[in-house]
Design a protein around this motif. Structure first.
Motif, PDB file in Angstrom:
ATOM      1  N   GLY A  19       1.923   6.631  -6.847  1.00 15.59           N
ATOM      2  CA  GLY A  19       0.870   7.553  -7.285  1.00 15.59           C
ATOM      3  C   GLY A  19       1.278   9.004  -7.103  1.00 15.59           C
ATOM      4  N   LEU A  20       1.902   9.309  -5.971  1.00 13.15           N
ATOM      5  CA  LEU A  20       2.364  10.680  -5.733  1.00 13.15           C
ATOM      6  C   LEU A  20       3.457  11.077  -6.722  1.00 13.15           C
ATOM      7  N   ALA A  21       4.383  10.157  -6.993  1.00 11.92           N
ATOM      8  CA  ALA A  21       5.454  10.452  -7.940  1.00 11.92           C
ATOM      9  C   ALA A  21       4.896  10.659  -9.351  1.00 11.92           C
ATOM     10  N   ALA A  22       3.928   9.828  -9.745  1.00 14.22           N
ATOM     11  CA  ALA A  22       3.322   9.968 -11.073  1.00 14.22           C
ATOM     12  C   ALA A  22       2.560  11.289 -11.185  1.00 14.22           C
ATOM     13  N   THR A  23       1.835  11.646 -10.134  1.00 14.16           N
ATOM     14  CA  THR A  23       1.099  12.906 -10.138  1.00 14.16           C
ATOM     15  C   THR A  23       2.049  14.093 -10.257  1.00 14.16           C
ATOM     16  N   ALA A  24       3.162  14.041  -9.542  1.00 12.21           N
ATOM     17  CA  ALA A  24       4.146  15.119  -9.615  1.00 12.21           C
ATOM     18  C   ALA A  24       4.760  15.209 -11.008  1.00 12.21           C
TER      19      ALA A  24
ATOM     20  N   ILE B 189       0.842  -1.203   0.000  1.00 13.02           N
ATOM     21  CA  ILE B 189       0.000   0.000   0.000  1.00 13.02           C
ATOM     22  C   ILE B 189       0.873   1.248   0.000  1.00 13.02           C
ATOM     23  N   GLU B 190       1.922   1.246   0.823  1.00 13.80           N
ATOM     24  CA  GLU B 190       2.830   2.393   0.858  1.00 13.80           C
ATOM     25  C   GLU B 190       3.532   2.582  -0.480  1.00 13.80           C
ATOM     26  N   MET B 191       3.896   1.491  -1.124  1.00 11.71           N
ATOM     27  CA  MET B 191       4.536   1.587  -2.441  1.00 11.71           C
ATOM     28  C   MET B 191       3.564   2.157  -3.473  1.00 11.71           C
ATOM     29  N   ALA B 192       2.298   1.744  -3.426  1.00 15.87           N
ATOM     30  CA  ALA B 192       1.300   2.244  -4.376  1.00 15.87           C
ATOM     31  C   ALA B 192       1.044   3.729  -4.165  1.00 15.87           C
ATOM     32  N   VAL B 193       0.949   4.149  -2.905  1.00 17.25           N
ATOM     33  CA  VAL B 193       0.735   5.563  -2.615  1.00 17.25           C
ATOM     34  C   VAL B 193       1.933   6.384  -3.087  1.00 17.25           C
ATOM     35  N   GLY B 194       3.125   5.912  -2.819  1.00 11.21           N
ATOM     36  CA  GLY B 194       4.323   6.624  -3.254  1.00 11.21           C
ATOM     37  C   GLY B 194       4.424   6.725  -4.767  1.00 11.21           C
TER      38      GLY B 194
END
Length: 51
Positions: free
Chosen positions: A27-32, A20-25
């Motif tokens: 997602g944040l990197a892709a959004t940035a 879950i932490e990897m998916a959130v990270g």
């Protein structure tokens, strides 16, 4: 006098991140990355339009 037992620190960071932490990270990197690309594209478009 009480015997010293030291700190009970637990596992701390010795276990890797969860999925879950990897998916959130990710997602944040892709959004940035997408946001940065859009910002640069809009900036280039506005600069080329004024020239």
């Amino acid at each position: 006098m009480l015997a010293a037992r030291g700190a009970l620190g637990g596992l701390g960071g010795s276990i890797g991140p969860s999925s879950i932490e990897m998916a959130v990270g990710a997602g944040l990197a892709a959004t940035a990355a997408i946001g940065g690309g859009v910002f640069i594209a809009r900036r280039r478009r506005s600069i080329s339009g004024k020239a």
